[in-house]
Design an enzyme around this catalytic site. Sequence first.
Site, mmCIF file in Angstrom:
data_model
loop_
_atom_site.group_PDB
_atom_site.id
_atom_site.type_symbol
_atom_site.label_atom_id
_atom_site.label_comp_id
_atom_site.label_asym_id
_atom_site.label_seq_id
_atom_site.Cartn_x
_atom_site.Cartn_y
_atom_site.Cartn_z
ATOM 1 N N LEU A 1 109.742 39.746 35.598
ATOM 2 C CA LEU A 1 109.583 40.731 36.667
ATOM 3 C C LEU A 1 109.783 39.991 37.971
ATOM 4 O O LEU A 1 109.274 38.871 38.138
ATOM 5 C CB LEU A 1 108.184 41.364 36.634
ATOM 6 C CG LEU A 1 107.884 42.351 35.509
ATOM 7 C CD1 LEU A 1 106.405 42.718 35.507
ATOM 8 C CD2 LEU A 1 108.741 43.606 35.625
ATOM 9 N N ASP A 2 110.530 40.588 38.915
ATOM 10 C CA ASP A 2 110.768 39.880 40.168
ATOM 11 C C ASP A 2 109.509 39.858 41.028
ATOM 12 O O ASP A 2 108.498 40.495 40.711
ATOM 13 C CB ASP A 2 111.967 40.455 40.927
ATOM 14 C CG ASP A 2 111.784 41.911 41.340
ATOM 15 O OD1 ASP A 2 110.655 42.290 41.695
ATOM 16 O OD2 ASP A 2 112.775 42.661 41.319
ATOM 17 N N LYS A 3 109.564 39.108 42.109
ATOM 18 C CA LYS A 3 108.378 38.866 42.931
ATOM 19 C C LYS A 3 107.732 40.166 43.421
ATOM 20 O O LYS A 3 106.500 40.298 43.425
ATOM 21 C CB LYS A 3 108.755 37.993 44.128
ATOM 22 C CG LYS A 3 107.591 37.687 45.066
ATOM 23 C CD LYS A 3 108.043 36.869 46.262
ATOM 24 C CE LYS A 3 106.894 36.631 47.232
ATOM 25 N NZ LYS A 3 107.325 35.895 48.441
#
Length: 247
Positions: free
Chosen positions: A112-114
């Site tokens: 999952l991205d930031k």
Amino acid sequence: MGRVSGPPVRHGLARILSKQGVCSRTEAARWVLAGRISVDGRVVRDPEFPVVRDRHRICVDGHDLQSPAPVYLMLNKPRGQVTTVRDEQGRDTVYRCFDGAQLPWVAPVGRLDKASEGLLLFSNDTGWASRITDPASGPDKTYHVQVGGQPDAAVLEALVAGIDDSGEHLAARSVRVLRLGSRNAWLEVVLDEGRNRQIRRLLAAFQLPVLRLVRVAIGELAIGDLGKGGWRELSREETEALARPTR
């Protein structure tokens, strides 16, 4: 005439270590360079040194390489953390959530991205992780996404039909409206594969900025009431269900 088998498959030493679930490939390379790894009694300092796992004796700090017991975890990833072991920019990582826990090394199963949050899996079982992330047979991923704007039925259909972006076809398996606000909407978006920033790129093509993105389920495994930054081990039934081919 009997079938002639080919030569044994050799892999780089660092890759073998990571595949055994003892550490990441990057960390394995550090161990090799530091002289902590020996092959057949000889210290090897080349991370790409070719070995056959079942034919060569590999030792770490003088002890035979042993695969740790498999571990399967789920985490409710907070927004603002990056999905990596170490970050060159010094940003907070998801491993902060495991501080103080007595765990063997585990790797994220997918990412999952930031700016995204929600359900993230971890394991040291690389075979299981490969089945989960296989786009052809792995489980669907379900997201709740808050967007700026109020997409109509035509836009929802277009999101499923998909777009071509930077040489990739991006599409949702299904999209439905969960609720509408005065200027925004919450959507449920289901993906059957996971490309880099797929939902954000797909919605941007329809001028729908993402305000919040939460992964709420992987297959039948829902995040439920697990709190932000909280984690737990998966049951045997859950791990088996996730690895079962879905398509």
